[in-house]
Structure formats: structure tokens, C-alpha cells
Enzyme design. Structure first.
Site, PDB file in Angstrom:
ATOM      1  N   GLU A 130       8.566   9.651  11.729  1.00 51.94           N
ATOM      2  CA  GLU A 130       9.622   8.888  12.483  1.00 51.94           C
ATOM      3  C   GLU A 130       9.111   7.402  12.839  1.00 51.94           C
ATOM      4  O   GLU A 130       7.811   7.287  12.810  1.00 51.94           O
ATOM      5  CB  GLU A 130       9.932   9.671  14.048  1.00 51.94           C
ATOM      6  N   GLY A 134       3.978   8.899  12.596  1.00 57.17           N
ATOM      7  CA  GLY A 134       3.588   8.732  11.244  1.00 57.17           C
ATOM      8  C   GLY A 134       2.680   9.762  11.057  1.00 57.17           C
ATOM      9  O   GLY A 134       2.758  11.021  10.715  1.00 57.17           O
ATOM     10  N   ILE A 160      11.691   8.164   4.532  1.00 56.14           N
ATOM     11  CA  ILE A 160      11.898   9.643   3.819  1.00 56.14           C
ATOM     12  C   ILE A 160      12.131   9.293   2.304  1.00 56.14           C
ATOM     13  O   ILE A 160      13.044   8.679   2.097  1.00 56.14           O
ATOM     14  CB  ILE A 160      13.075  10.167   4.467  1.00 56.14           C
ATOM     15  N   ARG A 268     -10.174 -11.341 -25.615  1.00 52.84           N
ATOM     16  CA  ARG A 268      -9.996 -12.496 -24.983  1.00 52.84           C
ATOM     17  C   ARG A 268     -11.542 -13.162 -25.179  1.00 52.84           C
ATOM     18  O   ARG A 268     -12.569 -12.720 -25.106  1.00 52.84           O
ATOM     19  CB  ARG A 268      -9.746 -12.371 -23.680  1.00 52.84           C
ATOM     20  N   GLY A 339      -7.088 -12.023 -15.459  1.00 54.69           N
ATOM     21  CA  GLY A 339      -6.854 -13.559 -14.893  1.00 54.69           C
ATOM     22  C   GLY A 339      -5.654 -13.686 -14.669  1.00 54.69           C
ATOM     23  O   GLY A 339      -4.695 -12.786 -13.850  1.00 54.69           O
ATOM     24  N   GLU A 363       1.715  10.559   2.739  1.00 54.90           N
ATOM     25  CA  GLU A 363       1.241  11.948   2.839  1.00 54.90           C
ATOM     26  C   GLU A 363      -0.133  12.165   3.274  1.00 54.90           C
ATOM     27  O   GLU A 363      -0.938  12.662   2.628  1.00 54.90           O
ATOM     28  CB  GLU A 363       1.309  12.618   1.434  1.00 54.90           C
ATOM     29  N   THR A 365      -2.846   9.110   5.371  1.00 48.59           N
ATOM     30  CA  THR A 365      -3.574   7.845   5.150  1.00 48.59           C
ATOM     31  C   THR A 365      -4.969   8.127   4.878  1.00 48.59           C
ATOM     32  O   THR A 365      -5.662   9.117   5.369  1.00 48.59           O
ATOM     33  CB  THR A 365      -3.601   7.135   6.487  1.00 48.59           C
ATOM     34  N   GLU A 367      -7.471   6.961   6.591  1.00 46.11           N
ATOM     35  CA  GLU A 367      -7.980   7.212   8.068  1.00 46.11           C
ATOM     36  C   GLU A 367      -7.852   8.707   8.423  1.00 46.11           C
ATOM     37  O   GLU A 367      -8.890   9.526   9.020  1.00 46.11           O
ATOM     38  CB  GLU A 367      -7.428   6.322   9.033  1.00 46.11           C
TER      39      GLU A 367
END
Length: 389
Positions: A130, A134, A160, A268, A339, A363, A365, A367
Site C-alpha cells: 500500500e 511497503g 502491484i 574497441r 562509453g 520483494e 529492499t 535494507e
């Protein structure tokens, strides 16, 4: 200790790798073109056609139990499959899947919701997040009030996945405010025809989540999934169903990205030398290679613990945290190696850059994963030596 794949695991892995190379990677330029025009990368019909091609070879419901027509693969094999699918950003997933908590449905609900979802006739979404709830899922405010034989749902859900396409949702609401998450949350199966609405949320990636609006949505008692008041347990079971699968898909993405970086570095030239000869580039390639292998084993260890019936939550949190962090570092290095071209939408690098950033949020974080890991270690729920300690 044997780290090799079994014959069956290798065969399944190789089939999916071939499928990705033959059927999905050739679609990448068209997917990029459509997304630049703000169109879906794949139409629903195109996705279904690809899923049916896979089904012809038996790949249907890879995690769905065999009794419901699925393959019932092990967690390790599922991780191997996700890694192969991660080699492309084409938004493909195997058909024949259903949310794990739908298997808690009663027989009538299984006929109405579970079986049609597995067959592909119906589409579901999981709705707990919501605007104010979270990471703290216990803070949900959506309510369901008893009115005679019905429940009346009011509230809003956000971010959602699949909410714009779903024809029914598994929505979690407070049914006993005094108990809250400790016995006062109930899960309801609610058809779109019951009156809830969805609104598209524009994001920096191609993931298009939805807000779900419930305004006096009335559902009968028979629409409760599981038991009244036991919804939060179902929600946690859904969230923890396969956290290892998210970083598993990142393995494939990182493999492809590093391969692109190696090819570019070897072709490159700047100031008369291939950039592969520059120490700065070499160190970026080396660090990315080491981190990719560390991620692979974190994911496979978590999946192995699932197959052994062990409590794998700690291992899954470690894989999710490390995967989100390192996948983002790797794609950033690959973009830097390319680059200015890496920053354009002509190459898929910036597309992956946006997609992989989500891995650190949804699903669980970074933290939240750190909190879980630290709590387990500090409280002694998990020993420093881990499963092999």
C-alpha cells in the site's frame, strides 16, 4: 563435495539456453523498438505463442506440482532455468504457473481460480503493498468489514505486478483491527467484476505495476482464501516463495553483459590500443567475473537449502541482497566500458541498467535484507559458518 550438474539438470539447462538463443534473443531489437515507442515489448498473443512452443517440449508449469500438470522441478533446477531466461530482456516466462498460496484454496476455489490460472485462462495478482505499507507489510490499512453474509472491502494497493492485466486478485485486508497482523488480516479472492479498479503506474523501467482501488467492493464469505485472520501468514509464504529466483535471473543478465563488455573491449581501440589492454578495463572485467561467480554460488546454495527442506530464509536474503547490489555494479561497469554508446538506447545495456535497478527494491529492499541478515546473526538464529559451519 560435488559441484557438477546432474545429467538431467544439464539437459534441462541446455534446452532452455537453446530456446532463449533461438526464440527470444532474435526478438530483442523489435522489443527495444516497441519499448522506445512506449508499447509492450511482447503482446499477450506473442507471449502465449512462445509459451505454447515451450509447452510442446514439455516446459509448462516448471514449479507447478505434477499432480496439476506441471513439471514440479527442484529449486536448483528452477534457479538454473531463471539464469538462462535472464540472458535476455525479452519479457518471457513459462506458462502453467500459479501463485503458491492458491494451492491453499478449497476445492471450489481451485476449480474457479487455481486450475484456470495454471491453464492460462485466468490471470491473478498479489495485492498487499500500500502507499503507506511497503517494506512494513504489517502497516496495511485496507479494511474488510462484515455486512451480513458479505465482506465490504475499502482501500488502495500500489505497485502491484500484473494488476493491470489480472481478472482477479488476492487482496489482503484488515478484518480485526485489534489483532492486526497477529490474527486480524484476511486474504480474499476478488474478481475484477466485483468492482475494483486498476491504474497504471509509470516507472523508469518497462515494468508496469498498478494501483488497485477498492471502494465498497462486496464479496461473499466463500471468497476467503485459507482461514479468516490467517492472511498475513499466507502473505509471508507468498513473499518467501522463491526470493532466490530474483538474483538467479540476474545471473544470466550479468553473464550476457560481461560477455558484451569483453567483446567490446577486445575490438574497441583508443590511442592505438585495444581498450582490453588498459588496466582500468581489466580490473572492471575481473571484479565483475569474481562477483558473478560469488552470486552464482549464493543463489545455488539458497536453492539447495530449499530442496533439502531447510530453513532457507537467511540464505535467500543473502542471495537477494548480494544479487541486487552486484548486478547493479556490473551493469554500471559494462555501460562505462561501452562509453557513450552504452548510454544510448541503440544497445540493450541501458535497458538492463533500468531493469536491474528494480532488483534492489521489490520483494524486499536491500535494507530489509540487511536487517534480516543482521538480526539472524546477532540473535544467534544463524551461525557465522552457515549451513556448512
Amino acid at each position: 563435495m560435488d559441484f557438477s550438474l546432474s545429467v538431467e539438470e544439464r539437459e534441462v539447462r541446455d534446452w532452455v539456453r537453446t530456446f532463449v538463443q533461438r526464440e527470444l534473443i532474435p526478438l530483442e531489437q523489435e522489443v527495444l523498438r516497441r519499448e522506445r515507442a512506449h508499447q509492450p515489448g511482447l503482446t499477450g498473443e506473442e507471449l502465449k505463442e512462445l509459451q505454447l512452443k515451450a509447452k510442446e517440449s514439455g516446459f509448462w508449469g516448471v514449479l507447478t506440482p505434477e499432480e496439476y500438470g506441471g513439471m514440479g522441478l527442484s529449486a536448483v533446477m528452477a534457479a538454473l532455468l531463471e539464469a538462462e531466461l535472464g540472458r535476455t530482456f525479452v519479457p518471457f516466462r513459462f506458462g502453467g504457473a500459479a501463485d503458491n498460496i492458491l494451492f491453499h484454496a478449497n476445492e471450489e476455489q481451485k476449480r474457479t481460480y487455481l486450475l484456470p490460472t495454471i491453464s492460462g485462462e485466468r490471470k491473478s495478482c498479489f495485492a498487499i503493498t500500500e502507499p503507506g505499507a511497503g517494506s512494513d507489510a504489517k502497516a496495511i490499512r485496507t479494511t474488510a468489514r462484515k455486512d451480513g453474509a458479505d465482506w465490504v472491502i475499502n482501500g488502495e494497493k500500489t505497485f502491484i505486478t500484473g494488476g493491470n492485466e489480472a481478472d482477479f486478485t488476492m487482496v489482503f485486508a484488515i478484518t480485526d483491527p485489534e489483532k492486526g497482523a497477529n490474527g486480524g488480516v484476511t486474504c480474499f479472492l476478488v474478481d475484477r467484476e466485483a468492482g475494483w479498479k486498476s491504474e497504471y503506474i509509470d516507472t523508469m523501467g518497462e515494468w508496469g505495476p498498478a494501483s488497485l482501488i477498492f471502494q465498497d467492493v462486496r464479496v461473499p464469505e466463500t471468497q476467503i482464501l485459507g482461514e479468516e485472520g490467517r492472511g498475513f501468514e499466507l502473505a509471508m509464504q507468498w513473499i518467501g516463495q522463491g526470493r532466490y529466483l530474483l538474483p538467479a535471473r540476474a545471473i544470466g543478465s550479468c553473464e550476457r553483459l560481461i560477455s558484451m563488455a569483453i567483446e567490446h573491449a577486445n575490438t574497441r581501440e583508443t590511442f592505438g590500443q585495444k581498450i582490453a589492454e588498459r588496466q582500468a578495463i581489466q580490473w572492471m572485467i575481473a571484479d565483475s567475473g569474481v562477483e558473478l561467480e560469488a552470486l552464482r554460488w549464493l543463489v545455488l546454495n539458497a536453492a539447495w537449502q530449499v530442496d533439502q527442506g531447510m530453513d532457507s530464509r537467511h540464505a535467500q536474503s543473502m542471495a537477494k541482497l548480494y544479487g541486487g547490489q552486484k548486478a547493479n555494479e556490473i551493469v554500471d561497469r559494462v555501460l562505462q566500458i561501452h562509453g557513450g554508446m552504452g548510454y544510448t538506447r541503440e544497445l540493450p545495456v541501458e535497458r538492463w541498467y533500468r531493469e536491474l535497478r528494480l532488483l534492489r527494491i521489490y520483494e524486499g529492499t536491500d535494507e530489509i535484507q540487511r536487517r534480516t541478515i543482521a538480526r539472524n546473526l546477532l540473535k544467534g538464529h544463524v551461525k557465522v559458518g552457515g549451513a556448512l559451519g
